[in-house]
Each structure stands twice: as structure tokens, then as C-alpha cells.
Design an enzyme around this catalytic site. Structure first.
Site, PDB file in Angstrom:
ATOM      1  N   HIS A 147       0.823  -1.214   0.000  1.00 18.91           N
ATOM      2  CA  HIS A 147       0.000   0.000   0.000  1.00 18.91           C
ATOM      3  C   HIS A 147       0.858   1.265   0.000  1.00 18.91           C
ATOM      4  O   HIS A 147       0.397   2.318  -0.433  1.00 18.91           O
ATOM      5  CB  HIS A 147      -0.954  -0.019   1.197  1.00 18.91           C
ATOM      6  CG  HIS A 147      -2.128  -0.911   0.969  1.00 18.91           C
ATOM      7  ND1 HIS A 147      -3.416  -0.573   1.296  1.00 18.91           N
ATOM      8  CD2 HIS A 147      -2.207  -2.146   0.417  1.00 18.91           C
ATOM      9  CE1 HIS A 147      -4.237  -1.563   0.960  1.00 18.91           C
ATOM     10  NE2 HIS A 147      -3.523  -2.534   0.429  1.00 18.91           N
ATOM     11  N   ASP A 148       2.087   1.171   0.493  1.00 18.46           N
ATOM     12  CA  ASP A 148       2.975   2.328   0.376  1.00 18.46           C
ATOM     13  C   ASP A 148       3.380   2.519  -1.092  1.00 18.46           C
ATOM     14  O   ASP A 148       3.228   3.594  -1.668  1.00 18.46           O
ATOM     15  CB  ASP A 148       4.220   2.146   1.251  1.00 18.46           C
ATOM     16  CG  ASP A 148       5.082   3.405   1.267  1.00 18.46           C
ATOM     17  OD1 ASP A 148       4.506   4.512   1.183  1.00 18.46           O
ATOM     18  OD2 ASP A 148       6.324   3.299   1.368  1.00 18.46           O
TER      19      ASP A 148
ATOM     20  N   SER B  15       4.709   7.314   2.435  1.00 21.91           N
ATOM     21  CA  SER B  15       3.559   8.220   2.564  1.00 21.91           C
ATOM     22  C   SER B  15       2.399   7.556   3.306  1.00 21.91           C
ATOM     23  O   SER B  15       1.557   8.242   3.888  1.00 21.91           O
ATOM     24  CB  SER B  15       3.104   8.723   1.194  1.00 21.91           C
ATOM     25  OG  SER B  15       2.898   7.640   0.314  1.00 21.91           O
TER      26      SER B  15
ATOM     27  N   HIS C  36      -2.160 -13.117  -0.357  1.00 22.09           N
ATOM     28  CA  HIS C  36      -3.376 -13.406   0.420  1.00 22.09           C
ATOM     29  C   HIS C  36      -3.376 -14.822   0.989  1.00 22.09           C
ATOM     30  O   HIS C  36      -4.401 -15.286   1.491  1.00 22.09           O
ATOM     31  CB  HIS C  36      -4.624 -13.146  -0.436  1.00 22.09           C
ATOM     32  CG  HIS C  36      -4.871 -11.690  -0.672  1.00 22.09           C
ATOM     33  ND1 HIS C  36      -5.778 -11.191  -1.572  1.00 22.09           N
ATOM     34  CD2 HIS C  36      -4.285 -10.596  -0.099  1.00 22.09           C
ATOM     35  CE1 HIS C  36      -5.750  -9.869  -1.549  1.00 22.09           C
ATOM     36  NE2 HIS C  36      -4.851  -9.480  -0.668  1.00 22.09           N
TER      37      HIS C  36
ATOM     38  N   GLY D  53       4.530   5.813  -5.151  1.00 22.40           N
ATOM     39  CA  GLY D  53       5.809   5.120  -5.042  1.00 22.40           C
ATOM     40  C   GLY D  53       6.148   4.780  -3.600  1.00 22.40           C
ATOM     41  O   GLY D  53       5.427   5.151  -2.667  1.00 22.40           O
TER      42      GLY D  53
ATOM     43  N   ASP E 184       7.525   5.595  -0.688  1.00 24.73           N
ATOM     44  CA  ASP E 184       8.034   6.845  -0.099  1.00 24.73           C
ATOM     45  C   ASP E 184       7.576   7.037   1.341  1.00 24.73           C
ATOM     46  O   ASP E 184       7.675   8.149   1.881  1.00 24.73           O
ATOM     47  CB  ASP E 184       7.566   8.049  -0.944  1.00 24.73           C
ATOM     48  CG  ASP E 184       6.066   8.257  -0.859  1.00 24.73           C
ATOM     49  OD1 ASP E 184       5.351   7.291  -0.480  1.00 24.73           O
ATOM     50  OD2 ASP E 184       5.588   9.359  -1.174  1.00 24.73           O
TER      51      ASP E 184
ATOM     52  N   ASP F 142       2.845 -18.976   1.285  1.00 29.79           N
ATOM     53  CA  ASP F 142       3.137 -20.024   0.309  1.00 29.79           C
ATOM     54  C   ASP F 142       2.134 -19.961  -0.835  1.00 29.79           C
ATOM     55  O   ASP F 142       1.344 -19.021  -0.922  1.00 29.79           O
ATOM     56  CB  ASP F 142       3.154 -21.403   0.981  1.00 29.79           C
ATOM     57  CG  ASP F 142       1.780 -21.811   1.494  1.00 29.79           C
ATOM     58  OD1 ASP F 142       0.796 -21.084   1.243  1.00 29.79           O
ATOM     59  OD2 ASP F 142       1.674 -22.860   2.146  1.00 29.79           O
TER      60      ASP F 142
ATOM     61  N   VAL G 127       1.004   3.809  -4.006  1.00 35.72           N
ATOM     62  CA  VAL G 127       0.495   5.184  -3.903  1.00 35.72           C
ATOM     63  C   VAL G 127       1.686   6.138  -3.835  1.00 35.72           C
ATOM     64  O   VAL G 127       2.414   6.156  -2.846  1.00 35.72           O
ATOM     65  CB  VAL G 127      -0.397   5.343  -2.647  1.00 35.72           C
ATOM     66  CG1 VAL G 127      -1.054   6.724  -2.640  1.00 35.72           C
ATOM     67  CG2 VAL G 127      -1.452   4.250  -2.590  1.00 35.72           C
TER      68      VAL G 127
HETATM   69  C1  HEM Z   1      -4.881  -7.544  -6.305  1.00 37.08           C
HETATM   70  C2  HEM Z   1      -5.485  -6.602  -5.660  1.00 37.08           C
HETATM   71  C3  HEM Z   1      -5.659  -6.610  -4.163  1.00 37.08           C
HETATM   72  C4  HEM Z   1      -6.799  -6.340  -3.503  1.00 37.08           C
HETATM   73  C5  HEM Z   1      -8.126  -5.944  -4.118  1.00 37.08           C
HETATM   74  C6  HEM Z   1      -6.528  -6.494  -2.100  1.00 37.08           C
HETATM   75  C7  HEM Z   1      -7.440  -6.287  -1.091  1.00 37.08           C
HETATM   76  C8  HEM Z   1      -7.237  -6.614   0.224  1.00 37.08           C
HETATM   77  C9  HEM Z   1      -8.213  -6.469   1.253  1.00 37.08           C
HETATM   78  C10 HEM Z   1      -9.604  -5.896   1.065  1.00 37.08           C
HETATM   79  C11 HEM Z   1      -7.682  -6.935   2.407  1.00 37.08           C
HETATM   80  C12 HEM Z   1      -8.350  -7.028   3.776  1.00 37.08           C
HETATM   81  C13 HEM Z   1      -8.347  -5.682   4.468  1.00 37.08           C
HETATM   82  C14 HEM Z   1      -9.207  -5.724   5.696  1.00 37.08           C
HETATM   83  O1  HEM Z   1     -10.416  -5.916   5.571  1.00 37.08           O
HETATM   84  O2  HEM Z   1      -8.670  -5.545   6.813  1.00 37.08           O
HETATM   85  C15 HEM Z   1      -6.345  -7.370   2.104  1.00 37.08           C
HETATM   86  C16 HEM Z   1      -5.492  -7.941   3.020  1.00 37.08           C
HETATM   87  C17 HEM Z   1      -4.183  -8.240   2.735  1.00 37.08           C
HETATM   88  N1  HEM Z   1      -3.525  -8.009   1.541  1.00 37.08           N
HETATM   89 FE1  HEM Z   1      -4.383  -7.492  -0.206  1.00 37.08          FE
HETATM   90  N2  HEM Z   1      -5.230  -6.857  -1.937  1.00 37.08           N
HETATM   91  C18 HEM Z   1      -4.644  -6.931  -3.175  1.00 37.08           C
HETATM   92  C19 HEM Z   1      -3.329  -7.212  -3.438  1.00 37.08           C
HETATM   93  C20 HEM Z   1      -2.370  -7.418  -2.482  1.00 37.08           C
HETATM   94  C21 HEM Z   1      -0.964  -7.454  -2.700  1.00 37.08           C
HETATM   95  C22 HEM Z   1      -0.316  -7.189  -4.048  1.00 37.08           C
HETATM   96  C23 HEM Z   1      -0.372  -7.722  -1.515  1.00 37.08           C
HETATM   97  C24 HEM Z   1       1.093  -7.831  -1.180  1.00 37.08           C
HETATM   98  C25 HEM Z   1       2.030  -8.070  -2.041  1.00 37.08           C
HETATM   99  C26 HEM Z   1      -1.414  -7.891  -0.547  1.00 37.08           C
HETATM  100  C27 HEM Z   1      -1.224  -8.255   0.757  1.00 37.08           C
HETATM  101  C28 HEM Z   1      -2.242  -8.391   1.682  1.00 37.08           C
HETATM  102  C29 HEM Z   1      -2.030  -8.932   3.011  1.00 37.08           C
HETATM  103  C30 HEM Z   1      -0.738  -9.523   3.546  1.00 37.08           C
HETATM  104  C31 HEM Z   1      -3.250  -8.827   3.677  1.00 37.08           C
HETATM  105  C32 HEM Z   1      -3.525  -9.195   5.139  1.00 37.08           C
HETATM  106  C33 HEM Z   1      -3.122  -7.977   5.981  1.00 37.08           C
HETATM  107  C34 HEM Z   1      -3.267  -8.160   7.475  1.00 37.08           C
HETATM  108  O3  HEM Z   1      -3.446  -9.276   7.971  1.00 37.08           O
HETATM  109  O4  HEM Z   1      -3.175  -7.138   8.175  1.00 37.08           O
HETATM  110  N3  HEM Z   1      -2.611  -7.656  -1.157  1.00 37.08           N
HETATM  111  N4  HEM Z   1      -6.095  -7.152   0.775  1.00 37.08           N
END
Ligand code: HEM
Length: 347
Positions: free
Chosen positions: A71-72, A81, A201, A77, A79, A273, A75
Site C-alpha cells: 500500500h505504500d 507516505s 493473500h 511510489g 516513499d 506459500d 500510492v
Molecule cells: C490484487 C489486488 C488486491 C486487492 C483488491 C486487495 C485487497 C485486500 C483487502 C480488502 C484486504 C483485507 C483488508 C481488511 O479488511 O482488513 C487485504 C489484506 C491483505 N492483503 Fe491485499 N489486496 C490486493 C493485493 C495485495 C498485494 C499485491 C499484496 C502484497 C504483495 C497484498 C497483501 C495483503 C495482506 C498480507 C493482507 C492481510 C493484511 C493483514 O493481515 O493485516 N494484497 N487485501
């Protein structure tokens, strides 16, 4: 005499303020080992030790750090933010955006920054670099060494942080595959890299509001037992927007009923994994944006590829994180080394 002393004092005060407030122009591209010889300690060693202690105390912080980094970087780059807190002057920084629901792990970054500032390397290490190192270390721990890579460093911290930028730049959990591909293409990522990065995920948690749409999705898009007996039940259990595990593997087997075989508590949970891809092919993922990846040939073949080959995913995920880490601030942006990660130096 009095007047000129006053004028001199003003000039000195202005220069002192300028040294802190006026940001430096962003340097060249980040390089591996940028901090070598710049501090009286190993910067990456301190980050690593602090991340390890944080994960030992609460393993879920690892997922938090990986998401924080994504998320950093998406948005403005990489940085830092996303780390900025609201102030009177800037009440709506990135972290206040709905797109950043559930974002956490800020305390780990604060702890690392505090150690570096007080112990051995004041005014030198950017919060953006700390986050990049921390996400790598978290990935390595959660994958038991499978995901590892050298992190280019030397980024500056940005001075702009806006909820609107976050809302415009981050993908939504209700996006369809075309929207996802377009959002990632906008940052220079291919559909394959979208699939690779979504594998994150396999760890972490989500609020029910983030997948509420899935509770009424047709059975062709989500396993009906998962939808009705697991997710709907967990989300209906009361509380204000409860959270559930992202990965069915990490859910309580006793609550999974006919799906109990998917729970693998013996692996310790929070394991980064390729299980996300296996789950996805079985319609056992949380978000529509996850399920959408099996709905297009451009992405489905990669979901299958990574479901079959966990080692390949480890390598490709590491490479995708390195690419992510190279997203830079918009042209013409200025930056600084923040004194504290939650505020710009002139807040
Ligand atoms: C492809 C588009 C993506 C969407 C739409 C998306 C959306 C989300 C959403 C909605 C959550 C849950 C937030 C919540 O309700 O608390 C989440 C959690 C998470 N996302 Fe994504 N995500 C995406 C891609 C990514 C990418 C690229 C990464 C990392 C490389 C990532 C890593 C994570 C991780 C690790 C969690 C769990 C965070 C936690 O336990 O605090 N996501 N994501």
C-alpha cells in the site's frame, strides 16, 4: 547593533528551519547496500532483529508489514507516505482512506526507526527504506526462508500523503479482472505479476466488510459451504465488522465442517506459500478480486501454474516484490529523511 543582531538571529533561525523543512531532491535509483558504511551499526540487522521480535510476539504482524509495503508503493511510489498520521494541516492522509481498511504494523516501523535514531544512525535512514526492509524480512520469516531477496535502498521519504491518492491508486476487493489488470498495468505490472502478488493473500486477515459481496455470490463463484457455513456464520457472529483469516488453511478446523480438511494448523498458520492458488481453484478465497483471477485466460493459466509449483512462486514473488520496491515518487517530487515515520519534518 540591536537591529542587526535581530536580523542575524532571523537569518540563522531561517537557515536552521530551512535545513529541516526544505526537502532534498530525490536521489538516483535505490541500490543494494546503500547504508553500508553510513552508520555505526548494521541498519538491515536492526530492522531484521526488530521484525523478528515483533513476529515472535505476534505472528500476524508479518502479514501486516507485507500489506503495508504494497500500500505504500502503489500510492506515490515507495516513499513512506502511507505511514503519515492525520494532522490539523493534513487531516486526510493515505491511512484514513477506506482503501486502507485494517492497515496495521505501524508500531513495528516506529520501533525500528526509534532504535536507528537513538542507537546508531540518526537522520540517515528513511522510513520508506525501513518499510521495504521490514516487508522483506517478514516475507522471509513467514515463508520459512523461501521468499528472500536483496532490497535496493536509498529512498527518500515523501512529504505528500493524501487519502484521495490512496483511493485512486489501490485496487478494490470488488474489482473485476479487467479492472485489476488495468490497475496493475498502470504501475507497470503484467497480468502474471498481478497473479503473483495476489498470492500474498495466503497470509493475514480481512474485515467482513471487505468481502461482504461474496456472501451473496453465486455458488459457481464461491464454495457454498464456505460462503454460508463459514464466512456468513463468522461475519454474523456479532461485533463491529469482525475479521476472519484470509486463508481457509488458518481457520479453526472445528468451525469448517465439511471443509475441515483444508485447515492445516500443524503448519503454524500465517505461512506465506502458494496455497492461495490451490484455494482459488477450489473457489475458497475471500475476495471477489481473488476469485476473478480464475475468470480470465490471461490470469487463470498463472493461477494453475503457481498452484502446481510453490518453489517457482517463491522465486517469482520475491522478484515481484523487488519490482514493487522500485516504484518511485512522481517526477518532480521532493523528499527528506523523516525524524519520525508518522510525520513529515515540517508538519
Ligand atoms: C490484487 C489486488 C488486491 C486487492 C483488491 C486487495 C485487497 C485486500 C483487502 C480488502 C484486504 C483485507 C483488508 C481488511 O479488511 O482488513 C487485504 C489484506 C491483505 N492483503 Fe491485499 N489486496 C490486493 C493485493 C495485495 C498485494 C499485491 C499484496 C502484497 C504483495 C497484498 C497483501 C495483503 C495482506 C498480507 C493482507 C492481510 C493484511 C493483514 O493481515 O493485516 N494484497 N487485501
Amino acid at each position: 547593533m540591536k537591529v542587526s543582531a535581530f536580523a542575524l538571529a532571523l537569518v540563522v533561525a531561517f537557515q536552521a528551519a530551512a535545513a529541516v523543512v526544505v526537502p532534498a531532491t530525490a536521489p538516483g535509483a535505490p541500490t543494494v547496500g546503500y547504508y553500508n558504511g553510513k552508520c555505526n551499526c548494521s541498519v538491515e540487522g536492526i530492522v531484521n532483529d526488530t521484525v523478528k521480535a515483533a513476529l515472535d510476539a505476534d505472528i500476524t504482524k508479518g502479514a501486516a508489514l507485507v500489506r503495508l509495503f504494497f500500500h505504500d508503493c502503489f500510492v506515490r511510489g515507495c516513499d513512506g507516505s502511507v505511514l503519515i498520521d492525520p494532522t490539523y494541516a493534513n487531516p486526510n492522509p493515505e491511512k484514513t482512506s477506506g482503501a486502507n481498511i485494517g492497515l496495521r504494523g505501524f508500531d513495528v516501523i516506529d520501533a525500528i526507526k526509534a532504535k536507528l535514531e537513538s542507537a546508531c544512525c540518526p537522520n540517515t535512514v528513511s522510513c520508506a527504506d525501513i518499510l521495504a526492509f521490514a516487508a522483506r524480512d517478514a516475507s522471509r520469516y513467514l515463508s520459512k526462508g523461501g521468499v528472500d531477496y536483496a532490497v535496493p535502498s536509498g529512498r527518500l521519504d515523501g512529504v505528500v500523503s493524501s487519502a484521495t491518492d490512496a483511493a485512486n491508486s489501490l485496487p478494490g476487493s470488488t474489482f473485476n479482472v479487467a479492472e485489476l489488470i488495468a490497475k496493475f498495468a498502470g504501475k507497470g505490472f503484467t497480468p502474471e505479476e498481478l497473479v503473483i502478488l495476489s498470492g500474498a493473500h495466503s497470509i493475514g486477515e480481512a474485515h467482513c466488510s471487505s468481502f461482504h459481496d461474496r456472501l451473496s455470490a453465486p455458488s459457481s463463484q464461491i464454495n457454498p459451504d464456505f460462503r454460508d457455513s463459514v464466512l456468513a456464520k463468522d461475519c454474523g457472529a456479532g461485533g463491529d465488522d469482525p475479521t476472519v483469516e484470509n486463508n481457509i488453511r488458518d481457520m479453526n478446523a472445528a468451525s469448517l465442517g465439511s471443509l475441515a480438511r483444508y485447515a492445516v494448523p500443524a503448519r503454524g498458520g500465517a505461512y506465506l506459500d502458494n496455497s492461495y492458488y490451490v484455494n482459488n481453484l477450489n473457489n475458497l478465497v475471500l475476495f471477489r478480486s481473488d476469485w476473478e483471477l480464475v475468470g480470465s485466460n490471461a490470469t487463470l493459466r498463472h493461477v494453475r501454474e503457481y498452484a502446481d509449483n510453490g518453489t517457482l512462486w517463491n522465486l517469482d514473488f520475491a522478484a515481484a516484490l523487488v519490482k514493487l520496491s522500485k516504484l518511485s515518487m512522481p517526477p518532480g517530487s521532493t523528499g527528506e529523511i523523516r525524524k519520525t515515520c508518522r510525520a513529515t519534518n515540517n508538519y
